[in-house]
Design an enzyme around this catalytic site. Structure first.
Site, PDB file in Angstrom:
ATOM      1  N   GLU A 302      28.121 -70.375  29.333  1.00 63.57           N
ATOM      2  CA  GLU A 302      27.880 -69.047  28.757  1.00 63.57           C
ATOM      3  C   GLU A 302      26.907 -69.221  27.594  1.00 63.57           C
ATOM      4  O   GLU A 302      27.111 -70.082  26.730  1.00 63.57           O
ATOM      5  CB  GLU A 302      29.189 -68.410  28.250  1.00 63.57           C
ATOM      6  CG  GLU A 302      28.922 -67.070  27.568  1.00 63.57           C
ATOM      7  CD  GLU A 302      30.178 -66.310  27.139  1.00 63.57           C
ATOM      8  OE1 GLU A 302      31.302 -66.830  27.315  1.00 63.57           O
ATOM      9  OE2 GLU A 302      30.004 -65.185  26.612  1.00 63.57           O
ATOM     10  N   ASN A 357      25.465 -62.667  27.974  1.00 60.62           N
ATOM     11  CA  ASN A 357      26.112 -61.423  27.525  1.00 60.62           C
ATOM     12  C   ASN A 357      25.080 -60.309  27.398  1.00 60.62           C
ATOM     13  O   ASN A 357      24.034 -60.489  26.784  1.00 60.62           O
ATOM     14  CB  ASN A 357      26.763 -61.633  26.153  1.00 60.62           C
ATOM     15  CG  ASN A 357      27.938 -62.577  26.246  1.00 60.62           C
ATOM     16  OD1 ASN A 357      28.989 -62.212  26.759  1.00 60.62           O
ATOM     17  ND2 ASN A 357      27.752 -63.797  25.769  1.00 60.62           N
ATOM     18  N   GLU A 389      27.163 -60.835  31.880  1.00 64.15           N
ATOM     19  CA  GLU A 389      28.507 -60.441  31.436  1.00 64.15           C
ATOM     20  C   GLU A 389      28.437 -59.070  30.782  1.00 64.15           C
ATOM     21  O   GLU A 389      27.777 -58.888  29.759  1.00 64.15           O
ATOM     22  CB  GLU A 389      29.050 -61.481  30.437  1.00 64.15           C
ATOM     23  CG  GLU A 389      29.348 -62.809  31.094  1.00 64.15           C
ATOM     24  CD  GLU A 389      30.171 -63.744  30.205  1.00 64.15           C
ATOM     25  OE1 GLU A 389      30.553 -63.352  29.086  1.00 64.15           O
ATOM     26  OE2 GLU A 389      30.414 -64.878  30.656  1.00 64.15           O
ATOM     27  N   ASP A 419      33.371 -58.765  31.234  1.00 68.46           N
ATOM     28  CA  ASP A 419      33.788 -59.580  30.090  1.00 68.46           C
ATOM     29  C   ASP A 419      34.988 -58.930  29.394  1.00 68.46           C
ATOM     30  O   ASP A 419      35.200 -57.721  29.515  1.00 68.46           O
ATOM     31  CB  ASP A 419      32.603 -59.644  29.102  1.00 68.46           C
ATOM     32  CG  ASP A 419      32.660 -60.870  28.225  1.00 68.46           C
ATOM     33  OD1 ASP A 419      33.645 -61.622  28.318  1.00 68.46           O
ATOM     34  OD2 ASP A 419      31.706 -61.076  27.456  1.00 68.46           O
ATOM     35  N   GLU A 476      39.107 -67.133  29.081  1.00 73.42           N
ATOM     36  CA  GLU A 476      38.385 -67.728  27.954  1.00 73.42           C
ATOM     37  C   GLU A 476      39.274 -67.900  26.728  1.00 73.42           C
ATOM     38  O   GLU A 476      40.268 -67.212  26.581  1.00 73.42           O
ATOM     39  CB  GLU A 476      37.132 -66.930  27.609  1.00 73.42           C
ATOM     40  CG  GLU A 476      37.350 -65.470  27.373  1.00 73.42           C
ATOM     41  CD  GLU A 476      36.019 -64.723  27.183  1.00 73.42           C
ATOM     42  OE1 GLU A 476      34.976 -65.376  27.012  1.00 73.42           O
ATOM     43  OE2 GLU A 476      36.050 -63.496  27.203  1.00 73.42           O
TER      44      GLU A 476
HETATM   45  P1  C2E Z   1      32.372 -63.165  24.027  1.00 73.73           P
HETATM   46  O1  C2E Z   1      31.335 -62.766  25.010  1.00 73.73           O
HETATM   47  O2  C2E Z   1      33.774 -62.859  24.365  1.00 73.73           O
HETATM   48  O3  C2E Z   1      32.171 -64.703  23.756  1.00 73.73           O
HETATM   49  C1  C2E Z   1      33.190 -65.614  23.682  1.00 73.73           C
HETATM   50  C2  C2E Z   1      33.474 -65.925  22.253  1.00 73.73           C
HETATM   51  O4  C2E Z   1      34.638 -66.717  22.176  1.00 73.73           O
HETATM   52  C3  C2E Z   1      32.366 -66.734  21.601  1.00 73.73           C
HETATM   53  O5  C2E Z   1      32.310 -66.331  20.260  1.00 73.73           O
HETATM   54  C4  C2E Z   1      32.909 -68.148  21.695  1.00 73.73           C
HETATM   55  O6  C2E Z   1      32.351 -69.010  20.726  1.00 73.73           O
HETATM   56  C5  C2E Z   1      34.364 -67.892  21.434  1.00 73.73           C
HETATM   57  N1  C2E Z   1      35.212 -68.935  21.953  1.00 73.73           N
HETATM   58  C6  C2E Z   1      35.030 -69.700  23.034  1.00 73.73           C
HETATM   59  N2  C2E Z   1      36.068 -70.558  23.199  1.00 73.73           N
HETATM   60  C7  C2E Z   1      36.940 -70.300  22.215  1.00 73.73           C
HETATM   61  C8  C2E Z   1      38.207 -70.849  21.850  1.00 73.73           C
HETATM   62  O7  C2E Z   1      38.752 -71.725  22.491  1.00 73.73           O
HETATM   63  N3  C2E Z   1      38.817 -70.316  20.774  1.00 73.73           N
HETATM   64  C9  C2E Z   1      38.259 -69.337  20.041  1.00 73.73           C
HETATM   65  N4  C2E Z   1      38.902 -68.881  18.986  1.00 73.73           N
HETATM   66  N5  C2E Z   1      37.060 -68.783  20.360  1.00 73.73           N
HETATM   67  C10 C2E Z   1      36.415 -69.275  21.441  1.00 73.73           C
HETATM   68  P2  C2E Z   1      30.962 -66.025  19.531  1.00 73.73           P
HETATM   69  O8  C2E Z   1      29.886 -66.952  19.964  1.00 73.73           O
HETATM   70  O9  C2E Z   1      31.301 -65.948  18.090  1.00 73.73           O
HETATM   71  O10 C2E Z   1      30.583 -64.602  20.078  1.00 73.73           O
HETATM   72  C11 C2E Z   1      31.351 -63.495  19.774  1.00 73.73           C
HETATM   73  C12 C2E Z   1      30.892 -62.317  20.559  1.00 73.73           C
HETATM   74  O11 C2E Z   1      29.562 -61.931  20.200  1.00 73.73           O
HETATM   75  C13 C2E Z   1      30.817 -62.589  22.043  1.00 73.73           C
HETATM   76  O12 C2E Z   1      32.088 -62.469  22.595  1.00 73.73           O
HETATM   77  C14 C2E Z   1      29.867 -61.529  22.496  1.00 73.73           C
HETATM   78  O13 C2E Z   1      30.519 -60.310  22.638  1.00 73.73           O
HETATM   79  C15 C2E Z   1      28.911 -61.449  21.335  1.00 73.73           C
HETATM   80  N6  C2E Z   1      27.738 -62.246  21.655  1.00 73.73           N
HETATM   81  C16 C2E Z   1      27.513 -63.568  21.444  1.00 73.73           C
HETATM   82  N7  C2E Z   1      26.297 -63.912  21.897  1.00 73.73           N
HETATM   83  C17 C2E Z   1      25.741 -62.798  22.423  1.00 73.73           C
HETATM   84  C18 C2E Z   1      24.489 -62.515  23.060  1.00 73.73           C
HETATM   85  O14 C2E Z   1      23.639 -63.382  23.267  1.00 73.73           O
HETATM   86  N8  C2E Z   1      24.269 -61.220  23.448  1.00 73.73           N
HETATM   87  C19 C2E Z   1      25.203 -60.254  23.269  1.00 73.73           C
HETATM   88  N9  C2E Z   1      24.924 -59.014  23.695  1.00 73.73           N
HETATM   89  N10 C2E Z   1      26.382 -60.492  22.692  1.00 73.73           N
HETATM   90  C20 C2E Z   1      26.657 -61.746  22.267  1.00 73.73           C
HETATM   91 CA    CA Z   2      34.616 -62.410  26.280  1.00 75.40          CA
HETATM   92 CA    CA Z   3      31.014 -63.158  27.025  1.00 75.11          CA
END
Ligand code: C2E
Ligand code: CA
Ligand code: CA
Length: 522
Positions: A302, A357, A389, A419, A476
């Site tokens: 991802e 995403n 996603e 997602d 996830e």
């Molecule tokens: P998401 O799409 O649900 O992404 C998964 C989030 O869970 C990611 O946070 C990831 O780092 C985190 N994660 C993965 N494994 C674990 C785990 O074992 N424990 C915990 N506590 N967290 C875990 P991240 O990178 O902080 O991203 C947060 C949200 O921001 C994402 O949720 C997504 O909605 C958004 N996002 C991140 N990158 C993009 C992007 O390129 N485009 C868009 N539109 N949204 C993004």
């Molecule tokens: Ca997610």
């Molecule tokens: Ca996601």
């Protein structure tokens, strides 16, 4: 624009009224006085009579009678014009100050009434200002049509007015935003009581023809003089409080606090910096493996965007949200797609995929699909290795268009996953129609899965649903061995989480995730 026109015409009419009609009347009155004075002084009629007799052929007496009637007609015309002007100007006044649909004061008038309340508010009391916004009014408009939605607004206006008749006022500020103000006690329960009183307008559904419509408000509350000493800032405070109420889960009204103003400034500052950061290519991508725990192979990654600002990493959900609010999401989305497709193109094994995403606003943009397909082409990324996603909320609005868009994407071989599944409102029938490839179960269900029966049941049901609908399931946020074992037991194979790997930049991802060591060991 209409307000400006109205104001301008109002001004013109007012000026005419004051400068011409009234002046005419005044002149007419003065002239009448003068004529009367001189007529008496010089015996005007007798002299005129004698003169007209001497000059009989001029027909002066007949001419005089005609002139007299023209004069009376002129006076009547003048008076009539004056009255018309007054009625007209009163109507213009009303239109400039009141909303034509609900007959409530508009925002302009509301400010004046607010000033009035503020000046009459006793020192030991507050002026309470509540900004009410009808939840999902867009959906009401969409589902029942404009005419019905207008009727809903009228009903709401009448109900709010009835609840707020004693000392305060209710105004319509914007399409579905109403402002209710009154003088209240300084105790906190007085605010709560006032809000509860307004909430009573929601108790009975609105019946319009064959429709029964339930309404619900979000409210932002601010107090004078505590939160502001002028109407503009007080209204601004109610807006900030309303925004907080609308964006905080489980909360439907919010009392303004000073931090909200600071929060708004902080978001504005971040939006400006984010704009610069996107232009200057300062953002970067990290990738998190999606692991198949049955086969012990990495199925894909991802892509997650990162931004370091002033030496710290800004949380993605925060800046993605800011990008949506400040209209930067398409630039951000373009960057994410371009950068991750380019970086991952030659790295993925043939049977691996890249999940990206896509935010709601980005997906809804009319140019999204053409520019996505163009990008896939120019980067030479294989479409079947790409997965988008989308969140459940993205998949609610404008259903027909959505189906068509999904169809176009999937026809090109690009996959689609839902997602954060389980947190939104997907209905089962729709899920079937949408025919997406994958469901990603939200992290919140993993947290309690080891001991929580409810979480276990939910995960098990989603897995069963996925099998029935021929969709893959990814879960996830897996952090511990216990969670992993429990999830395997419940039928989940595909997992993502810190237990397997944290998101990392391309150069930090262990080679085994690209299948290099897997194939050697198997
Ligand atoms: P998401 O799409 O649900 O992404 C998964 C989030 O869970 C990611 O946070 C990831 O780092 C985190 N994660 C993965 N494994 C674990 C785990 O074992 N424990 C915990 N506590 N967290 C875990 P991240 O990178 O902080 O991203 C947060 C949200 O921001 C994402 O949720 C997504 O909605 C958004 N996002 C991140 N990158 C993009 C992007 O390129 N485009 C868009 N539109 N949204 C993004
Ligand atoms: Ca997610
Ligand atoms: Ca996601």
């Amino acid at each position: 624009m209409t307000i400006h026109l109205r104001e301008a015409s109002h001004l013109v009419i007012n000026t005419i009224r004051q400068s011409s009609a009234l002046k005419d009347l005044l002149i007419w009155f003065v002239v009448t006085l003068l004529v009367s004075y001189f007529s008496i002084q010089y015996d005007a009629f007798e002299s005129f009579n004698e003169f007209s007799r001497e000059q009989e052929s001029w027909q002066l007496d007949e001419l005089f009678i005609v002139m007299f009637f023209i004069g009376v007609g002129g006076c009547l015309f003048g008076l009539r014009r004056y009255w018309d002007m007054q009625t007209y100007s009163r109507r213009l006044h009303r239109e400039a100050d009141f909303d034509s649909l609900t007959q409530l004061p508009n925002s302009r008038m509301a400010k004046r009434q607010l000033v009035n309340l503020m000046t009459h508010c006793p020192a030991d009391r507050y002026v309470i200002a509540v900004l009410l916004d009808i939840d999902n009014f867009g959906t009401i408009n969409h589902l029942y049509g404009r005419a019905t939605a207008d009727m809903v607004l009228k009903h709401v206006a009448t109900r709010l007015k009835l609840r707020n008749e004693q000392s305060g006022f209710v105004a319509r500020i914007n399409s579905d935003e109403f402002l209710a103000c009154d003088i209240c006690d300084t105790k906190l329960h007085a605010v709560e009581d006032y809000v509860a009183e307004l909430r009573r307008t929601e108790n009975v559904p609105i019946v319009i023809g064959k429709y029964i419509i339930n309404i619900r408000f979000s409210m932002g509350v601010a107090l004078f003089p505590k939160d502001s000493d002028n109407p503009e800032d007080l209204l601004r405070a109610t807006y900030l409080a309303l925004e907080q109420a609308k964006t905080t889960a489980g909360i439907d009204w919010y009392l303004y606090r000073e931090e909200l103003g600071q929060r708004r400034e902080y978001r504005e500052m971040l939006s400006r910096q984010l704009f610069k950061a996107i232009l200057n290519n300062e953002l970067f991508m990290v990738y998190q493996p999606i692991w198949d725990q049955q086969k012990h192979i990495c199925k894909g990654f991802e892509a997650l965007v990162r931004w370091n600002f002033q030496g710290a990493s800004v949380p993605p959900f925060l800046f993605v949200n800011i990008a949506e609010e400040y209209g930067l999401i398409n630039q951000l989305g373009d960057f994410v797609l371009r950068r991750s497709l380019t970086e991952m193109k030659d790295k993925l094994a043939d049977d691996q995929y890249l999940a990206i995403n896509i935010s709601g606003h980005q997906f809804q943009h009319e140019n999204f699909i053409p520019s996505l397909l163009e990008l896939v082409k120019t980067t030479e990324f294989k479409p079947h290795q790409l997965e988008l996603e989308l969140t459940e909320t993205t998949l609610i609005d404008n259903y027909e268009l959505l189906l068509e868009k999904l169809h176009r994407i999937r026809k090109k071989g690009i996959h689609v996953a839902i997602d954060d599944f389980g947190t939104g409102y997907s209905s089962l029938s729709r899920l079937n129609e949408l025919s997406v490839d994958k469901l990603k179960i939200d992290r919140s269900f993993v947290i309690g899965v080891v001991d929580g029966v409810r979480e276990q049941n939910i995960v098990e049901s989603i897995v069963a649903l996925g099998r029935k609908l021929n969709m893959q399931i990814v879960i996830e946020g897996v952090e511990t061995e216990e969670q992993m074992n429990k999830l395997l037991e419940l039928g989940c194979d595909l997992m993502q989480g810190y237990l397997f790997a944290r998101p990392a930049t391309l150069d930090k991802i262990e080679p085994r995730f690209f299948g290099i060591e897997n194939s050697l060991s198997e």
